[in-house]
Design a protein around this motif. Structure first.
Motif, PDB file in Angstrom:
ATOM      1  N   CYS A  35       0.833  -1.211   0.000  1.00 46.02           N
ATOM      2  CA  CYS A  35       0.000   0.000   0.000  1.00 46.02           C
ATOM      3  C   CYS A  35       0.864   1.256   0.000  1.00 46.02           C
ATOM      4  O   CYS A  35       0.556   2.237  -0.677  1.00 46.02           O
ATOM      5  N   LYS A  36       1.959   1.233   0.729  1.00 43.23           N
ATOM      6  CA  LYS A  36       2.845   2.399   0.820  1.00 43.23           C
ATOM      7  C   LYS A  36       3.814   2.498  -0.354  1.00 43.23           C
ATOM      8  O   LYS A  36       4.276   3.582  -0.679  1.00 43.23           O
ATOM      9  N   LEU A  37       4.127   1.366  -0.975  1.00 45.56           N
ATOM     10  CA  LEU A  37       5.084   1.351  -2.080  1.00 45.56           C
ATOM     11  C   LEU A  37       4.374   0.989  -3.386  1.00 45.56           C
ATOM     12  O   LEU A  37       4.900   0.265  -4.210  1.00 45.56           O
ATOM     13  N   VAL A  78       2.722  -1.329  12.351  1.00 45.49           N
ATOM     14  CA  VAL A  78       3.387  -0.045  12.554  1.00 45.49           C
ATOM     15  C   VAL A  78       4.818  -0.100  12.007  1.00 45.49           C
ATOM     16  O   VAL A  78       5.262   0.825  11.308  1.00 45.49           O
ATOM     17  N   ILE A  79       5.520  -1.178  12.301  1.00 48.40           N
ATOM     18  CA  ILE A  79       6.876  -1.325  11.764  1.00 48.40           C
ATOM     19  C   ILE A  79       6.837  -1.324  10.238  1.00 48.40           C
ATOM     20  O   ILE A  79       7.634  -0.646   9.586  1.00 48.40           O
ATOM     21  N   ALA A  80       5.897  -2.063   9.667  1.00 48.51           N
ATOM     22  CA  ALA A  80       5.791  -2.167   8.206  1.00 48.51           C
ATOM     23  C   ALA A  80       5.487  -0.810   7.580  1.00 48.51           C
ATOM     24  O   ALA A  80       6.128  -0.423   6.593  1.00 48.51           O
ATOM     25  N   ARG A  81       4.536  -0.100   8.145  1.00 50.06           N
ATOM     26  CA  ARG A  81       4.173   1.215   7.605  1.00 50.06           C
ATOM     27  C   ARG A  81       5.363   2.176   7.676  1.00 50.06           C
ATOM     28  O   ARG A  81       5.712   2.821   6.685  1.00 50.06           O
ATOM     29  N   ASN A  82       5.991   2.249   8.826  1.00 50.83           N
ATOM     30  CA  ASN A  82       7.107   3.178   9.004  1.00 50.83           C
ATOM     31  C   ASN A  82       8.295   2.828   8.117  1.00 50.83           C
ATOM     32  O   ASN A  82       8.917   3.708   7.524  1.00 50.83           O
ATOM     33  N   HIS A  83       8.596   1.544   8.021  1.00 43.58           N
ATOM     34  CA  HIS A  83       9.734   1.136   7.191  1.00 43.58           C
ATOM     35  C   HIS A  83       9.455   1.418   5.711  1.00 43.58           C
ATOM     36  O   HIS A  83      10.330   1.911   4.999  1.00 43.58           O
ATOM     37  N   ALA A  84       8.250   1.128   5.261  1.00 45.77           N
ATOM     38  CA  ALA A  84       7.895   1.387   3.858  1.00 45.77           C
ATOM     39  C   ALA A  84       7.944   2.878   3.548  1.00 45.77           C
ATOM     40  O   ALA A  84       8.415   3.283   2.472  1.00 45.77           O
ATOM     41  N   ILE A  85       7.485   3.699   4.461  1.00 44.71           N
ATOM     42  CA  ILE A  85       7.544   5.156   4.273  1.00 44.71           C
ATOM     43  C   ILE A  85       9.000   5.612   4.178  1.00 44.71           C
ATOM     44  O   ILE A  85       9.350   6.424   3.324  1.00 44.71           O
TER      45      ILE A  85
END
Length: 101
Positions: A35-37, A78-85
């Protein structure tokens, strides 16, 4: 598997615990990262690398995880979202810097 059992397994047998964690949550983490990438210049290997990094980060920061604050599912998201951002920001920064500069 419940969070308590999964945490016990991660501490008792890290390999089996990580295998169970990944079997249980890879789909979710992949969806969050994708979703982020989602931009057209990210290929599936970029997303897969990011997902692997999320699980690695979870394992290395396992001692920081507090089950009274959040579930493993929430923590991984949260880890996934932050890392992808962060990955997206690094890519955007690298593309915005000209080689002539």
């Amino acid at each position: 598997m419940e969070d308590k059992k999964l945490l016990r397994l991660l501490h008792k047998d890290p390999n089996a615990g990580m295998e169970q964690l990944m079997n249980q949550y890879t789909g979710l983490v992949y969806a969050v990262v994708k979703c982020k990438l989602e931009s057209s210049y990210y290929v599936s290997s970029d997303i897969e690398d990011c997902v692997a990094d999320v699980f690695s980060k979870f394992y290395t920061e396992l001692s920081d995880y507090d089950p009274t604050i959040s579930s493993i599912k929430s923590y991984l998201c949260v880890i996934a979202r932050n890392h992808a951002i962060n990955v997206a920001k690094r890519r955007a920064l690298a593309e915005s810097i000209s080689l002539d500069d």
